[in-house]
Design a protein around this motif. Structure first.
Motif, PDB file in Angstrom:
ATOM      1  N   MET A  80     -32.802 -20.536  44.369  1.00  0.00           N
ATOM      2  CA  MET A  80     -32.509 -21.210  43.223  1.00  0.00           C
ATOM      3  C   MET A  80     -32.822 -20.360  42.030  1.00  0.00           C
ATOM      4  SD  MET A  80     -33.740 -24.934  42.120  1.00  0.00           S
ATOM      5  CE  MET A  80     -35.340 -24.352  41.721  1.00  0.00           C
ATOM      6  N   VAL A  81     -34.018 -19.634  41.667  1.00  0.00           N
ATOM      7  CA  VAL A  81     -34.121 -18.832  40.575  1.00  0.00           C
ATOM      8  C   VAL A  81     -33.093 -17.571  40.452  1.00  0.00           C
ATOM      9  CG1 VAL A  81     -35.554 -17.361  39.342  1.00  0.00           C
ATOM     10  CG2 VAL A  81     -36.394 -19.418  40.265  1.00  0.00           C
TER      11      VAL A  81
ATOM     12  N   SER B 136     -29.582 -18.893  39.813  1.00  0.00           N
ATOM     13  CA  SER B 136     -29.372 -19.145  38.462  1.00  0.00           C
ATOM     14  C   SER B 136     -29.459 -17.991  37.551  1.00  0.00           C
ATOM     15  CB  SER B 136     -30.481 -20.270  38.105  1.00  0.00           C
ATOM     16  OG  SER B 136     -30.794 -21.125  38.827  1.00  0.00           O
ATOM     17  N   ARG B 137     -30.193 -16.946  37.842  1.00  0.00           N
ATOM     18  CA  ARG B 137     -30.338 -16.101  36.839  1.00  0.00           C
ATOM     19  C   ARG B 137     -29.024 -15.026  37.276  1.00  0.00           C
ATOM     20  NH1 ARG B 137     -34.938 -13.258  38.127  1.00  0.00           N
ATOM     21  NH2 ARG B 137     -36.284 -14.744  36.725  1.00  0.00           N
TER      22      ARG B 137
ATOM     23  N   LEU C 229     -25.480 -17.957  37.660  1.00  0.00           N
ATOM     24  CA  LEU C 229     -25.122 -19.265  36.923  1.00  0.00           C
ATOM     25  C   LEU C 229     -25.230 -18.610  35.537  1.00  0.00           C
ATOM     26  CD1 LEU C 229     -26.347 -22.491  38.138  1.00  0.00           C
ATOM     27  CD2 LEU C 229     -24.166 -21.676  38.000  1.00  0.00           C
ATOM     28  N   TRP C 230     -26.282 -17.935  35.227  1.00  0.00           N
ATOM     29  CA  TRP C 230     -26.416 -17.424  33.742  1.00  0.00           C
ATOM     30  C   TRP C 230     -25.546 -16.251  33.561  1.00  0.00           C
ATOM     31  CZ3 TRP C 230     -31.175 -14.352  31.841  1.00  0.00           C
ATOM     32  CH2 TRP C 230     -30.574 -14.088  30.290  1.00  0.00           C
TER      33      TRP C 230
ATOM     34  N   VAL D   1     -21.117 -16.815  35.222  1.00  0.00           N
ATOM     35  CA  VAL D   1     -20.432 -18.070  34.811  1.00  0.00           C
ATOM     36  C   VAL D   1     -20.771 -18.217  33.273  1.00  0.00           C
ATOM     37  CG1 VAL D   1     -20.438 -20.581  35.033  1.00  0.00           C
ATOM     38  CG2 VAL D   1     -20.659 -19.145  37.073  1.00  0.00           C
ATOM     39  N   ASP D   2     -21.989 -18.299  32.862  1.00  0.00           N
ATOM     40  CA  ASP D   2     -22.097 -18.707  31.347  1.00  0.00           C
ATOM     41  C   ASP D   2     -21.857 -17.415  30.417  1.00  0.00           C
ATOM     42  OD1 ASP D   2     -24.029 -19.930  28.915  1.00  0.00           O
ATOM     43  OD2 ASP D   2     -23.193 -21.255  30.119  1.00  0.00           O
TER      44      ASP D   2
ATOM     45  N   ILE E  77     -17.612 -18.373  31.020  1.00  0.00           N
ATOM     46  CA  ILE E  77     -17.159 -19.471  29.846  1.00  0.00           C
ATOM     47  C   ILE E  77     -17.286 -18.929  28.537  1.00  0.00           C
ATOM     48  CG2 ILE E  77     -18.075 -21.546  28.747  1.00  0.00           C
ATOM     49  CD1 ILE E  77     -19.374 -22.376  31.401  1.00  0.00           C
ATOM     50  N   ASP E  78     -18.495 -17.881  28.180  1.00  0.00           N
ATOM     51  CA  ASP E  78     -18.285 -17.599  26.811  1.00  0.00           C
ATOM     52  C   ASP E  78     -17.285 -16.336  26.782  1.00  0.00           C
ATOM     53  OD1 ASP E  78     -21.576 -16.349  24.959  1.00  0.00           O
ATOM     54  OD2 ASP E  78     -19.896 -17.955  24.624  1.00  0.00           O
TER      55      ASP E  78
ATOM     56  N   VAL F 185     -14.229 -17.735  25.374  1.00  0.00           N
ATOM     57  CA  VAL F 185     -14.753 -18.253  23.963  1.00  0.00           C
ATOM     58  C   VAL F 185     -14.434 -17.034  23.344  1.00  0.00           C
ATOM     59  CG1 VAL F 185     -16.037 -18.984  22.064  1.00  0.00           C
ATOM     60  CG2 VAL F 185     -15.835 -20.118  24.348  1.00  0.00           C
ATOM     61  N   ASN F 186     -15.050 -15.801  23.685  1.00  0.00           N
ATOM     62  CA  ASN F 186     -14.973 -14.583  22.829  1.00  0.00           C
ATOM     63  C   ASN F 186     -13.472 -14.062  23.089  1.00  0.00           C
ATOM     64  OD1 ASN F 186     -17.696 -14.797  21.784  1.00  0.00           O
ATOM     65  ND2 ASN F 186     -18.417 -13.716  23.392  1.00  0.00           N
TER      66      ASN F 186
ATOM     67  N   ALA G  82      -6.538 -13.384  19.198  1.00  0.00           N
ATOM     68  CA  ALA G  82      -6.263 -13.799  18.011  1.00  0.00           C
ATOM     69  C   ALA G  82      -6.096 -12.426  16.866  1.00  0.00           C
ATOM     70  CB  ALA G  82      -6.924 -14.692  17.466  1.00  0.00           C
ATOM     71  N   ARG G  83      -7.188 -11.569  17.074  1.00  0.00           N
ATOM     72  CA  ARG G  83      -7.545 -10.406  16.254  1.00  0.00           C
ATOM     73  C   ARG G  83      -6.426  -9.460  16.656  1.00  0.00           C
ATOM     74  NH1 ARG G  83     -12.462  -8.894  13.518  1.00  0.00           N
ATOM     75  NH2 ARG G  83     -11.059  -7.224  12.916  1.00  0.00           N
TER      76      ARG G  83
END
Lengths: 125, 501, 485
Positions: free
Chosen positions: A57-58, A61-62, A65-66, A69-70, A74-75, A78-79, A85-86
């Motif tokens: 799990m740890v 997650s590290r 997931l972190w 994925v994150d 996902i980020d 966003v970035n 755009a630029r």
């Protein structure tokens, strides 16, 4: 009754093993080394949980997931939107050449498009 | 005719200007003034409690602002918004106290922006006119942006810009939806639009209703934050100063969940019911995902940030369960989360002031030199985990019960989230407070000062009060929730019926 | 219809503002030749402002008595009066911020003021014109004065480049306009807007050719309002011209050009609206995209404001696309709101750029909030208005424009336009970041306190921005009543 007896026997055994004749537990430990190890380490329950549940799990997650994925997934979207755009802006910026003749050409080009579009348009939005 | 509510709304604005007038050379006067103003507003806001009635809105003020298009200054208070307003007015003086020593440059502007933030936040919760709501919604962005960007930590510029643009993008879609709704209904007034929808004078086709619902939903989902629109939050929290984090986590995030309850459910009930399955899925994913990622964070504030994603997943779950308990739990959780997470950020701020690091690895064994701090942190931790007798338990239990009526498997996964929250919080606590402190740590770890006690004690007491004597809070919330649920019943889907303008 | 040889008293009254400004302009030029003493030359600025204020009063009183003048060549209706008051007001603020610039460059020339006055005369003629030739005359008066203003400091190569580009491309575009006017005359036998409208309604002239003529005129107008694909002159011209002139150009002639675009296309070309609405839709979208995205990468504040100005022209074009009375009112309100905001922003840029406009990079704004907090706060208000944050004029303008668009069922344009606003937030925020979140650099060491003229200009603009943002009702009412139907 039985429980009291069991408790008294337990006390007596412990007193004999550890107070009166300490060599006995050592002998028992050596003879029955495998069961002894298991009991001493609480049947390895903690380590079992750790390897089956906690560590996956740890670590999962590290690393997954972190980090993936994150942060990257996902980020990253966003970035990435910001970066896209630029870069569109960069392209548009470079279209301004500074040369007045190309500007005039753009005007002509644009006017041709506009004139053709309005002349051809037969109605409707 | 000015009401008490108007006073509570505009006093922060007046306070903002007063604070700007204080000379730059006198920072202690700024601090004092900010504390006095915010405490005054809090005390006055307590007077609102008795006025709230179970039916309708209290302290209503409805006067014209702009004649064409007709936009009115229409504000009012009910069970849903009352406690959110009080949460705001309570946390502002606490934030002021938290920043007492912490902020040492450009002090005057800091407190001015903090009070301006309070103005925007209160306005969001009490607006009953859609346009006015939007105005306040956007106003909140500006002081928060400055608070993060000027007084934040290393990557503050990135975090502030990301925060602003991310939330602003969601909001502009909501603006389009508001204008469209106005064109159909002929008014911006929330109460009138609801009345029109109830009476059937205004009927939206299911397609239109879904699009409008989504436009509002996205704006709110970004604010909550709901997975996967959550990535602005960890950066914003980590880089913000302590007071900024407290206000952000405790109050600002509730703007999103409040919007869901106030607008998405009653205005677009069919669309809301139709979307419930995937919204609940996202909420549950958020609960578990937030908890798992929180588990492995090395930075304390990021850990609490992801825990917020997890906890607010519960709120969304409760809202979209469409049950009385679920909604009650959700709204109560909004308040609970505000108190307990506010407390956690406050305490992390205390640790930061002493050790100047947010990394868990920099700490260990803090309980030895600072036992009071350890006890207080433990209480906040247990409250956040959901220990019975502390506040979060009530909210989480109600949410889980409500959710179990509509979607049992989701409830099971959500319950796993509760277990996981115990994991990461207790592990954090153990790594930070237990063990043997290093030499450098034990020398620079004074225990709680008087000011710090003053800031944290109200929160601790509230955790206990809200966890045991819920009679003070739940009835008014429940009554309003019953009315909202009534408004959110699914209506027979229809094509456009009488559409009067 | 025989023309009246001598205009009646009422007609004089209707063009009183233009007369006042013309006389004042000539007077300034005359006095400039006579006054050689520096003290005497100080009178030019105040003299111009007095003339503008007198013209303002005349415009407002003429608004109370609407009607035509000079054989229906000019028409003073609510629409014309609104824009007249607007361009004259713009002139006042522009002159106030110019005083700083001229003082700094040691060039208290009266010609500058005279040129601004003449440009405003041209703009007034443009907005009151009911007749294509009058439009052309007004456009040319305004443009020629603008060309010279852009190149005011003749020793500065940037000014020269700006003026030359503006002049060449402007004349080129105006040629299209004139050709279109000639075609319409050939098709309908008249240059009066109302007559053209009735002629096109009967459908005797072939509508495709009328459409072509409208397109030609759109090229000319499109250039003036910096709409894509005719916006390409704007970044270079705004960057090279003196900052107060750029500010003036971005709001005054643009407002007047939008006024005539609205009037011509809604009155004369109303009957063939189905032909030009699609292309205006595309132009609006293209203009917004070009303006907003290209501004993301700019490091020069004047160039960035130029692209921002292009983007805002795109928003007003959305209102034009709506082709309705509310669209027209929204455009009017937005142009007024934008005038206050942009004039203020350019005034602050004027202040910061200092002698020779050395400091025009965005990085030069670093730490301004600590050295000159008042100026930084004012610029913040202007930037927030440009972003469209509520309680500023810019927000209300955008709101009203997109409301008009949704009324006209332009859903995609609304959504894309609003998303464009979100993109735009980034480059406006960048300036806020630099001003507030960074520490002052060496470039701020030579910054002095602002002069009185500039301060009045900045505060007046900020006041206008906030008043229009919090209490937009009264201007909105005037615009709604004065809008074209």
């Amino acid at each position: 009754m039985v429980s009291v007896a069991a408790g008294l026997i337990g006390i007596a055994l412990a007193a004999w093993f550890y107070l009166i004749a300490p060599a006995i537990p050592e002998g028992l430990a050596r003879t029955f080394s495998t069961p002894y190890r298991w009991i001493y380490n609480k049947y390895f329950v903690d380590e079992f949980y750790d390897s089956l549940v906690v560590n996956p799990m740890v670590d999962g997650s590290r690393s997954l997931l972190w980090r993936v994925v994150d942060a990257r997934g996902i980020d990253g979207i966003v970035n990435g939107a910001g970066r896209t755009a630029r870069s569109v802006g960069g392209v548009l910026k470079r279209m301004q050449s500074g040369s007045i003749r190309s500007y005039a050409a753009w005007v002509v080009l644009g006017s041709i498009v506009v004139i053709v579009a309005i002349t051809m348009a037969g109605g409707g939005r | 005719m000015t009401t008490l509510l108007d006073a509570v709304l505009f006093l922060p604005l007046i306070g903002f200007f007063v604070l700007l007038l204080i000379p730059k050379s006198n920072p202690s006067l700024s601090r004092m003034a900010a504390l006095v103003i915010s405490l005054l507003i809090f005390v006055i806001s307590l007077g609102l409690v008795s006025g709230v009635v179970p039916e309708g809105y209290a302290f209503v003020h409805d006067s014209e602002w702009i004649s064409s298009p007709p936009i009115r200054y229409h504000v009012g208070l009910d069970g849903l918004s009352l406690w959110l307003v009080i949460l705001t007015t309570l946390l502002t003086p606490i934030s002021v106290l938290a920043s007492w020593k912490h902020i040492d440059h450009r002090v005057k502007e800091f407190f001015a922006f903090l009070i301006l933030l309070e103005f925007g936040l209160i306005g969001v919760f009490i607006s009953l006119d859609l346009f006015l709501f939007y105005v306040f919604w956007e106003i909140v962005l500006v002081p928060m942006y400055f608070l993060i960007g000027i007084w934040g930590h290393d990557r503050r510029i990135y975090a502030a810009v990301k925060f602003f643009i991310y939330t602003f993008t969601g909001s502009v879609l909501m603006l389009a939806a508001i204008i469209f709704l106005y064109n159909r209904a002929g008014t911006f007034d929330y109460t009138q639009i609801v009345a029109q929808l109830q009476s059937g004078r205004l009927a939206l086709s299911s397609q239109v209703e879904m699009i409008l619902f989504l436009a509002f939903f996205i704006a709110f989902a970004i604010k909550v934050p709901l997975f996967p629109l959550h990535t602005w939050l960890p950066d914003a929290h980590v880089e913000a100063p302590t007071a900024g984090s407290i206000m952000l986590a405790s109050v600002m995030l509730k703007m999103g969940t409040y919007g869901l309850v106030r607008f998405c459910l009653p205005l677009f009930p069919n669309a809301a019911h139709k979307s419930a399955p995937w919204v609940i899925a996202l909420a549950v994913i958020g609960i578990v995902y937030g908890a798992l990622v929180a588990l492995v964070q090395p930075n304390m504030k990021k850990l609490v940030a992801y825990s917020s994603v997890s906890h607010l997943g519960f709120v969304v779950l409760g809202i979209f369960s469409f049950t009385q308990q679920g909604l009650d739990g959700a709204v109560y959780q909004m308040l609970n989360h505000g108190i307990s997470t506010g407390a956690l950020f406050l305490l992390v701020g205390y640790l930061y002031e002493r050790r100047h690091s947010l990394e868990i690895a920099a700490y260990g064994g803090v309980a030895t030199p600072a036992p009071n701090l350890a006890i207080v942190f433990l209480i906040a931790t247990l409250a956040s985990v959901g220990l019975p007798m502390l506040n979060n338990f009530v909210g989480e239990y109600l949410v889980l019960q409500g959710a179990s009526y509509s979607n049992f498997s989701a409830t099971v996964f959500a319950a796993i989230g509760v277990i996981l929250s115990a994991c990461y919080m207790l592990w954090l606590y153990q790594r930070t407070f237990y063990g043997k402190p290093s030499e450098s740590l034990s020398h620079h770890m004074p225990d709680l000062s008087g000011r710090e006690w003053a800031a944290i004690l109200p929160l601790l007491l509230l955790m206990l009060w809200m966890g045991t004597y819920t009679q003070t809070f739940l009835p008014s919330i429940s009554a309003q929730n019953a009315r909202i649920l009534d408004m959110s019943k699914q209506r027979p889907a229809g094509s456009e019926v009488a559409n009067a303008r | 219809m025989p023309a009246n040889l001598f205009p009646t008293g009422v007609e004089y009254f209707r063009i009183l503002p233009e007369m006042i400004l013309t006389i004042a302009g000539v007077l300034v030029m005359f006095l400039e030749a006579i006054f050689t003493n520096d003290d005497q030359r100080k009178i030019f600025g105040p003299l111009s402002i007095v003339a503008l204020l007198a013209a303002l009063v005349a415009s407002i009183s003429a608004a109370g008595d609407p009607g035509a003048a000079f054989s229906n060549m000019l028409i003073i209706d609510g629409f014309a009066s609104f824009f007249r008051v607007l361009v004259i007001g713009i002139g006042v603020i522009a002159i106030l911020s110019s005083t700083e610039y001229l003082r700094r460059e040691n060039s208290p020339g009266g010609e500058y003021y005279a040129l601004i006055l003449f440009s405003i005369v041209g703009q007034c003629v443009m907005v009151t014109a009911n007749e294509l030739i009058m439009i052309f005359i007004g456009l040319e008066i305004s443009s020629i004065a603008s060309y010279v203003l852009a190149g005011y400091l003749r020793d500065d190569p940037r000014n020269n480049e700006s003026a030359l580009k503006y002049f060449l491309l402007g004349s080129f575009a105006t040629a299209f306009l004139l050709y279109g006017v000639a075609w319409i005359y050939g098709l309908t036998g008249s240059t009066n807007l109302d007559h053209i409208r009735s002629a096109l309604q009967t459908s005797t002239p072939p509508l495709a050719l009328a459409g072509a003529a409208a397109a030609l005129m759109f090229v000319g107008f499109g250039f003036k309002i910096s709409a894509a694909p005719f916006q390409i002159w704007a970044p270079d011209v705004y960057q090279g011209a003196p900052a107060p002139v750029s500010g003036f150009l971005s709001v005054g002639p643009k407002a007047a050009a939008f006024a005539i675009l609205l009037r011509v296309f809604m009155t004369a070309f109303g009957p063939i609206a189905a032909r030009w609405e699609p292309i205006v839709w595309v132009c609006a979208l293209a203009t917004m995209i070009v303006g907003n995205f290209a501004a993301l990468q700019q490091s020069n504040i004047k160039r960035m404001l130029a692209y921002s100005s292009i983007a805002h022209a795109g928003y007003v074009l959305v209102a034009v696309t709506a082709h309705s009375s509310i669209g027209s009112a929204a455009a009017m309100f937005y142009l007024a709101a934008y005038a206050f905001t942009n004039l203020g922003a350019f005034a602050v840029v004027t202040y910061l750029s200092r002698r020779g406009e050395r400091y025009v990079a965005i990085e030069d704004f670093a730490g301004l909030s600590q050295r000159q907090p008042a100026m930084a706060a004012m610029l913040t208000i202007f930037l927030l208005s440009l972003v469209g944050v509520p309680l500023t004029a810019g927000f209300f303008g955008k709101f009203y424009i997109f409301k008009a668009a949704l009324d006209a069922n332009l859903f995609w344009l609304t959504v894309l336009g609003l998303l464009n606003s979100a993109v735009a937030a980034y480059y406006y925020l960048r300036i806020l970041v630099v001003m507030y979140f960074k520490d002052p650099g060496d470039s701020l060491d030579t910054l002095e306190a602002p002069g009185i003229g500039l301060k009045i200009a900045v505060y007046a603009s900020a006041l206008g921005t906030l008043v229009l943002g919090i209490f937009p009702g009264w201007v909105l009412d005037i615009a709604t009543r004065a809008a074209l139907k």
